[in-house]
Scaffold this active site. Structure first.
Site, short mmCIF file in Angstrom:
data_model
loop_
_atom_site.label_atom_id
_atom_site.label_comp_id
_atom_site.label_asym_id
_atom_site.label_seq_id
_atom_site.Cartn_x
_atom_site.Cartn_y
_atom_site.Cartn_z
N ARG A 1 22.73 -41.91 29.68
CA ARG A 1 22.09 -42.01 31.01
C ARG A 1 23.07 -42.56 32.05
NH1 ARG A 1 16.79 -45.26 30.69
NH2 ARG A 1 16.94 -44.93 32.94
N HIS B 1 14.75 -53.61 38.36
CA HIS B 1 14.84 -53.25 36.94
C HIS B 1 16.28 -53.25 36.42
CE1 HIS B 1 10.64 -51.10 37.15
NE2 HIS B 1 10.56 -52.42 37.22
N CYS C 1 26.59 -59.23 27.02
CA CYS C 1 26.38 -59.67 25.64
C CYS C 1 25.04 -60.39 25.54
CB CYS C 1 27.52 -60.60 25.22
SG CYS C 1 27.16 -61.41 23.65
N CYS D 1 26.06 -64.40 24.37
CA CYS D 1 26.72 -65.34 25.31
C CYS D 1 26.55 -64.91 26.77
CB CYS D 1 28.20 -65.50 24.98
SG CYS D 1 29.21 -64.07 25.40
N THR E 1 7.90 -43.06 44.01
CA THR E 1 7.44 -43.83 42.84
C THR E 1 5.99 -43.48 42.53
OG1 THR E 1 7.04 -46.02 41.89
CG2 THR E 1 6.93 -45.88 44.30
N ASN F 1 6.03 -38.77 48.92
CA ASN F 1 5.95 -38.29 47.55
C ASN F 1 5.32 -36.90 47.58
OD1 ASN F 1 5.20 -38.04 44.66
ND2 ASN F 1 5.61 -40.25 44.60
#
Ligand code: OAD
Length: 252
Positions: A70, A119, A127, A130, A192, A217
């Site tokens: 992606r 998001h 990581c 850490c 959306t 939309n």
């Protein structure tokens, strides 16, 4: 010619603060699949198998590989006329905040000055032990070797910097999104389905707090009944036409 009201054009032409919530639909015209349309990502893939921490721990290579794919799709894509129109709108209003559910980085690449990412951003990895940022080249090299990608410092598993199902949204981004919504004189909800919370409550909150709220939309959404005005059409057509109308109004 997209059908929007003179009221919306007037409100935008006079607005002090504009907030725009965007979703996957604004990037559809850049060739990035949405989630819930036919042929969307959640039609083809099971979120439970890919977009949560348990799935990641069960099969890190599968999840890292899917997100790498992606990421490559978004890196090959370009901002489209809808993204560029939101950048252009900045020249006509004193403050404009883009609040996005998208992880594709295209609002940043279109150079909007305030982009609030609810998001996360798929181009970043870190990581999970850490929390250091890990470059994409480390993920790519591990996947090419058929190994899970691991942190060069602590050997922890590397994950994309996106919000998975069951995870909290980044608190700072949510606070900024709430503040931008509260300030907004005009609030646009673009591309959306407005069914995923907490993002989906922002257009509702905007209306309650006195903003003029419009959505862009091709289809009805979870907030169509809430907004003042629903403009049916693709963002790449509607937003440039709206910016042209605001420009003409301000020049008149
Ligand atoms: P969806 O796939 O749910 O909705 C995409 C919306 O875009 C639909 O309402 C379409 O009608 C609309 N659309 C399609 N083409 C368009 C175009 N050219 N112009 C304007 N609109 C268009 O995507 P989101 O609402 O972004 O979360 O989904 C919200 C969240 O659900 C995503 O951020 C993702 C997903 O689970 C996470 O991964 C955390």
């Amino acid at each position: 010619m997209p059908d929007f009201s003179d009221t919306l054009v007037d409100r935008l032409a006079q607005a002090e603060h504009v907030a725009v919530l965007t979703g996957a639909g604004i990037s559809a015209e850049s060739g990035i699949p949405t989630f819930r349309d036919p042929d969307g990502l959640w039609d083809e893939f099971d979120p439970q198998e890919l977009a949560n921490v348990e799935a990641f721990l069960d099969n890190p290579e599968l999840v890292q590989g899917w997100y790498r794919h992606r990421r490559q799709v978004v890196e090959d894509a370009e901002p489209n006329a809808g993204h560029r129109a939101l950048r252009a709108l900045e020249a006509h209003v004193p403050s404009l905040a883009v609040v996005t559910q998208n992880v594709d980085d295209l609002h940043n690449r279109a150079e909007n000055s305030t982009v609030i990412e609810l998001h996360g951003n798929i181009t970043d990895n870190y990581c999970r032990d850490c929390e250091r940022t890990v470059g994409a080249e480390i993920v790519d090299a591990a996947i090419q070797d058929g190994e899970p990608a691991r942190c060069p410092d602590c050997d922890g598993l590397v994950r994309p910097d996106v919000v998975w199902f069951g995870e909290m949204l980044p608190p700072a981004a949510m606070e900024q999104a709430d503040a931008a919504t509260e300030r907004a004189d005009v609030f646009l909800s673009v591309g959306t389905s407005a069914v995923v919370y907490p993002a989906a409550r922002l257009p509702v909150a905007a209306r309650e707090q006195g903003a003029y709220v419009a959505e862009v939309n091709p289809d009805a959404t979870g907030v169509t009944d809430t907004v003042h005005e629903s403009i049916q059409g693709p963002a790449g057509d509607v937003l440039p036409a709206l910016v042209d109308a605001v420009t003409a109004r301000q020049d008149a």
